[in-house]
Design a protein around this motif. Structure first.
Motif, PDB file in Angstrom:
ATOM      1  N   PRO A   1       0.806  -3.355  -6.674  1.00  0.00           N
ATOM      2  CA  PRO A   1       1.429  -4.024  -7.819  1.00  0.00           C
ATOM      3  C   PRO A   1       0.685  -3.753  -9.120  1.00  0.00           C
ATOM      4  O   PRO A   1       1.304  -3.691 -10.184  1.00  0.00           O
ATOM      5  CB  PRO A   1       1.352  -5.506  -7.469  1.00  0.00           C
TER       6      PRO A   1
ATOM      7  N   VAL B   1      -0.716  -1.024 -10.086  1.00  0.00           N
ATOM      8  CA  VAL B   1      -0.277   0.268 -10.621  1.00  0.00           C
ATOM      9  C   VAL B   1       1.106   0.105 -11.237  1.00  0.00           C
ATOM     10  O   VAL B   1       1.388   0.587 -12.327  1.00  0.00           O
ATOM     11  CB  VAL B   1      -0.247   1.338  -9.511  1.00  0.00           C
ATOM     12  N   GLN B   2       1.944  -0.621 -10.534  1.00  0.00           N
ATOM     13  CA  GLN B   2       3.313  -0.807 -11.012  1.00  0.00           C
ATOM     14  C   GLN B   2       3.348  -1.451 -12.397  1.00  0.00           C
ATOM     15  O   GLN B   2       4.114  -1.035 -13.260  1.00  0.00           O
ATOM     16  CB  GLN B   2       4.087  -1.687 -10.022  1.00  0.00           C
TER      17      GLN B   2
ATOM     18  N   ALA C   1      -1.288  -9.290 -11.556  1.00  0.00           N
ATOM     19  CA  ALA C   1      -0.400  -8.761 -10.523  1.00  0.00           C
ATOM     20  C   ALA C   1      -1.093  -8.571  -9.182  1.00  0.00           C
ATOM     21  O   ALA C   1      -0.438  -8.568  -8.144  1.00  0.00           O
ATOM     22  CB  ALA C   1       0.198  -7.436 -10.985  1.00  0.00           C
ATOM     23  N   CYS C   2      -2.398  -8.392  -9.171  1.00  0.00           N
ATOM     24  CA  CYS C   2      -3.095  -8.169  -7.909  1.00  0.00           C
ATOM     25  C   CYS C   2      -3.112  -9.465  -7.098  1.00  0.00           C
ATOM     26  O   CYS C   2      -3.647 -10.465  -7.554  1.00  0.00           O
ATOM     27  CB  CYS C   2      -4.521  -7.706  -8.153  1.00  0.00           C
ATOM     28  N   PRO C   3      -2.542  -9.460  -5.911  1.00  0.00           N
ATOM     29  CA  PRO C   3      -2.498 -10.691  -5.121  1.00  0.00           C
ATOM     30  C   PRO C   3      -3.852 -11.081  -4.536  1.00  0.00           C
ATOM     31  O   PRO C   3      -3.984 -12.162  -3.991  1.00  0.00           O
ATOM     32  CB  PRO C   3      -1.524 -10.358  -3.973  1.00  0.00           C
ATOM     33  N   TYR C   4      -4.824 -10.196  -4.621  1.00  0.00           N
ATOM     34  CA  TYR C   4      -6.077 -10.400  -3.896  1.00  0.00           C
ATOM     35  C   TYR C   4      -7.248 -10.800  -4.797  1.00  0.00           C
ATOM     36  O   TYR C   4      -8.373 -10.931  -4.327  1.00  0.00           O
ATOM     37  CB  TYR C   4      -6.418  -9.125  -3.109  1.00  0.00           C
ATOM     38  N   GLY C   5      -6.973 -10.937  -6.082  1.00  0.00           N
ATOM     39  CA  GLY C   5      -8.017 -11.390  -7.004  1.00  0.00           C
ATOM     40  C   GLY C   5      -9.197 -10.441  -7.109  1.00  0.00           C
ATOM     41  O   GLY C   5     -10.311 -10.872  -7.400  1.00  0.00           O
TER      42      GLY C   5
ATOM     43  N   LYS D   1      -3.029 -11.101   3.320  1.00  0.00           N
ATOM     44  CA  LYS D   1      -1.721 -11.472   2.746  1.00  0.00           C
ATOM     45  C   LYS D   1      -0.623 -10.464   3.081  1.00  0.00           C
ATOM     46  O   LYS D   1      -0.023  -9.857   2.176  1.00  0.00           O
ATOM     47  CB  LYS D   1      -1.837 -11.602   1.218  1.00  0.00           C
TER      48      LYS D   1
ATOM     49  N   MET E   1       2.701 -10.032   1.160  1.00  0.00           N
ATOM     50  CA  MET E   1       2.810  -9.389  -0.147  1.00  0.00           C
ATOM     51  C   MET E   1       3.338  -7.957  -0.038  1.00  0.00           C
ATOM     52  O   MET E   1       3.712  -7.349  -1.042  1.00  0.00           O
ATOM     53  CB  MET E   1       1.451  -9.383  -0.856  1.00  0.00           C
ATOM     54  N   HIS E   2       3.320  -7.418   1.141  1.00  0.00           N
ATOM     55  CA  HIS E   2       3.863  -6.071   1.375  1.00  0.00           C
ATOM     56  C   HIS E   2       3.330  -5.022   0.414  1.00  0.00           C
ATOM     57  O   HIS E   2       4.087  -4.245  -0.162  1.00  0.00           O
ATOM     58  CB  HIS E   2       5.389  -6.102   1.301  1.00  0.00           C
ATOM     59  N   THR E   3       2.029  -5.021   0.249  1.00  0.00           N
ATOM     60  CA  THR E   3       1.447  -4.032  -0.660  1.00  0.00           C
ATOM     61  C   THR E   3       0.882  -2.837   0.094  1.00  0.00           C
ATOM     62  O   THR E   3       0.366  -1.915  -0.522  1.00  0.00           O
ATOM     63  CB  THR E   3       0.322  -4.655  -1.505  1.00  0.00           C
TER      64      THR E   3
ATOM     65  N   VAL F   1      -7.446 -15.944   3.826  1.00  0.00           N
ATOM     66  CA  VAL F   1      -6.457 -15.600   2.807  1.00  0.00           C
ATOM     67  C   VAL F   1      -6.955 -14.385   2.047  1.00  0.00           C
ATOM     68  O   VAL F   1      -8.084 -14.376   1.609  1.00  0.00           O
ATOM     69  CB  VAL F   1      -6.251 -16.768   1.822  1.00  0.00           C
TER      70      VAL F   1
END
Ligand code: SF4
Ligand code: SF4
Lengths: 257, 391
Positions: A137, A139-140, A171-175, A238, A241-243, A257
């Motif tokens: 995400p 990069v997106q 945007a990064c779900p992982y902090g 996670k 999140m389908h990353t 998490v």
């Protein structure tokens, strides 16, 4: 009345909970020679298209010594209080989950509160770093393309081009991203891209005393990480999140998490 | 209350600092005022709401003044502002934020063309009446077209209507798009909802209309000119309608998440009963939404007129401009209160003098009004005095 078996687990837990501090001190010596090699060696002959890298973290092996966090800080000039990698300590009880990461686990962990230790049903350390997501995400969302995926699948930031908007951090779900206090651009773990290009391992991997962290090329059949992939006994953080994370966790407990 | 069975407030080490702060709060706020004010002018030009004839031009000027400063907070926020133009030069089209530069600047061009068409006969008139340096400036503003015939007036009228018409979807794009920037971040439970663009758009229209009411009443009061009560009533009717839509969608959004009781609620429940309790539940919802809603209901249903109308309309409008500001705060800061650890909340601290502190934010928020004041010295913004006095 305590079962002998429980006692056994308790002993193991105590070692785990208190052990990080001792291990940290003992292993300080390991770091210097590993880092001395950093600036050696050209990266000629490195073909970016020839590799499929993954990073493997084995939860059961991590002792929370913090060697990796310190090595990363030195190798990559990470400003104080910001982290390209960090270690979390989980203590699971019937009442809930206790997680901490003092200074990112940089200096290991103090022995845990005795009351909490009494209640613990499970405890372990979890190293965290950028997952170099195949569907990243970060990069997106980068409005200028400063965050990009390299041909070898590394997610990198061009510090000369980043405008410092911070969208990727959101945007990064992982902090794992932060706005570098000193350079004022987005920053995060690069899997030590500069070292990989020279045929070396990431700094954190080289200083991990237990082999909890490993890094390798899944196209190389002899590489241990290829086997882990084959065994199909790994998880990612996670997954919802389908990353398509490329940091694979072995033995990842449900509560992480 | 902590999320996901957490015994301690655990936040990821990199989440301790809230990166998007007050500048990112006022950025959608000002953009919203632009979109909202523009919609009012289009309601007259396109939808022929004739009560708004007297404020169509005023709304356009106000939209322009806000528009001038819509991008300023973003620029101040950037850690590398000198590279801001990369957003034009190396546009990265997968990014929701990347086309902001284009959307925003094209919208400003549209606004300026429409303003120019509206004022060009005045520019020509001034160019003919003045001399010296003044004349040069006015002539420059005519862009060299110094003839104004009834035929040009007709063409201008048609063009203005056309621009106002395409301006509506464009204003919606501009602002709905700001909502999309937040709504599309799947990593953030408080932001990620497809309703976000509509929520942003509706609240933008609410803030724009309410702000116009406040500005209109203030200017009229300061200059001792009569109030157009019929217009204010109509404006309040529209405002009430948009408040209802806005409020409904916002409540619906939260209610859905609550009712689904899924992963998002595990974070949003504790967020709303914790860090956002005062600013969202109490301030935004109970005080700043419910009260103006009721006041406007009374205004519209009881057909209140003249001075009571003026007071109630301004009271409701004041609460509503604050409501939308607080809403922006709750979205932007609230989303970042949730640590990506899913097991704790980061705390936001107001700074006063820092680059993204309260003072710079207030200065940027005040700037459009200063520009409006300066513009109003040079160009006529209201021309309905005779009509109103004749009534
Ligand atoms: S972990 Fe975060 S920063 Fe790393 S690639 Fe994935 S989204 Fe990007
Ligand atoms: S902070 Fe830099 S890398 Fe991140 S999205 Fe903005 S421009 Fe891209």
């Amino acid at each position: 009345m305590k079962q002998p078996e429980t006692n056994g687990r308790r002993v193991f837990l105590s070692k785990l909970l208190g052990g990080g501090v001792a291990a940290a001190g003992a292993l300080m010596g390991l770091r210097a020679p590993a880092l001395a090699k950093v600036l050696e060696g050209p990266d000629e002959g490195f073909d970016p298209g020839e590799h499929d890298y993954v990073f493997v973290v084995d939860i059961q092996k991590c002792i929370g010594c913090g060697n990796c966090v310190r090595a990363c800080g030195i190798e990559n000039n990470v400003p104080e209080g910001q982290f390209r990698t960090w270690i979390e300590r989980y203590v699971v009880t019937h009442e809930g989950v206790h997680v901490d990461s003092p200074e990112g686990g940089m200096n290991g962990f103090e022995a845990i509160d005795p009351a909490l230790r009494e209640q613990a049903i499970n405890a372990f350390f979890v190293p965290k770093l950028c997952n170099h997501c195949a569907e990243a995400p970060c990069v997106q969302v980068c409005p200028v393309g400063a965050t990009f995926t390299s041909p070898e699948g590394f997610v990198l930031v061009d510090p000369e081009h980043c405008i410092g908007c911070g969208y990727c951090i959101q945007a990064c779900p992982y902090g794992v991203r932060f706005m570098n206090k000193e350079r004022r651009v987005a920053d995060k773990c690069t899997w030590c891209y500069h070292r990989i290009r020279r045929g070396q391992q990431p700094a954190c991997v080289t200083v991990c005393p237990t082999g909890s962290r490993s890094f390798g090329d899944t196209r190389d059949e002899n590489d241990p990480v290829a086997q882990i992939l084959k065994d199909d006994q790994w998880d990612v953080l996670k997954p919802g999140m389908h990353t398509q994370c490329q940091v694979l966790y072995v033995g990842l407990p449900r509560v992480v998490v | 209350m902590l999320p996901n069975e957490s015994l301690v407030n655990f936040i990821f080490p990199n989440n301790a600092h809230i990166d998007w702060s007050l500048m990112i709060v006022i950025y959608p706020y000002i953009t919203g005022l632009v979109a909202g004010a523009f919609v009012v002018s289009s309601l007259y030009h396109v939808f022929r709401i004739r009560e708004f004839e007297g404020i169509a031009r005023f709304a356009l000027v106000a939209a322009f003044c806000f528009g001038l400063f819509a991008a300023v907070p973003l620029l101040v926020h950037l850690a590398q502002p000198q590279r801001a133009f990369n957003i034009f030069f190396t546009t990265h089209l997968t990014s929701a934020m990347s086309v902001f530069g284009y959307v925003y600047s094209s919208y400003m061009v549209l606004l300026m063309v429409e303003l120019w068409l509206t004022y060009r006969d005045y520019f020509i008139e001034r160019a003919k009446e003045t001399s010296g340096l003044q004349r040069v400036v006015w002539t420059a503003l005519t862009l060299g077209v110094t003839e104004y015939t009834p035929e040009s007036a007709r063409i201008d009228y048609r063009l203005t209507t056309f621009l106002a018409a395409i301006g509506i979807p464009w204003a919606c794009v501009l602002h709905g798009y700001v909502g999309f920037i937040f709504g599309s971040v799947k990593a953030n439970a408080w932001w990620a909802t497809p309703l976000q663009p509509i929520i942003f758009l509706m609240s933008a229209i609410v803030s724009g209309m309410a702000m116009l009411c406040l500005m209109y009443s203030f200017v009229r009061w300061r200059t001792g000119r009569p109030y157009d009560y019929a217009m204010i009533r109509k404006l309040m009717t529209f405002l009430w309608g948009f408040v209802i839509i806005d409020f409904t969608i916002e409540v619906l959004e939260v209610f859905y998440v609550y009712y689904e009781h899924g992963h998002h609620w595990s974070l949003i429940g504790p967020l709303l009963s914790g860090p956002l309790y005062n600013s969202f539940v109490i301030t935004q919802m109970l005080i700043l939404s419910a009260i103006p809603f009721l006041v406007l209901a009374v205004v519209v249903i009881r057909a209140i007129d003249r001075k009571p109308l003026l007071y109630l309309a301004n009271f409701a409008s004041l609460l509503l401009v604050l409501q939308v500001l607080v809403m922006r705060f709750n979205v932007v800061i609230g989303g970042q209160n949730i640590s990506k650890s899913d097991r704790g909340f980061a705390t936001f601290h107001f700074e006063i003098l820092a680059k993204e502190g309260v003072l710079p934010a207030l200065i940027i928020l005040a700037a459009p009004f200063v520009v409006y004041y300066i513009l109003s010295r040079f160009i006529p913004i209201f021309d309905d005095d005779e009509r109103l006095t004749a009534r």
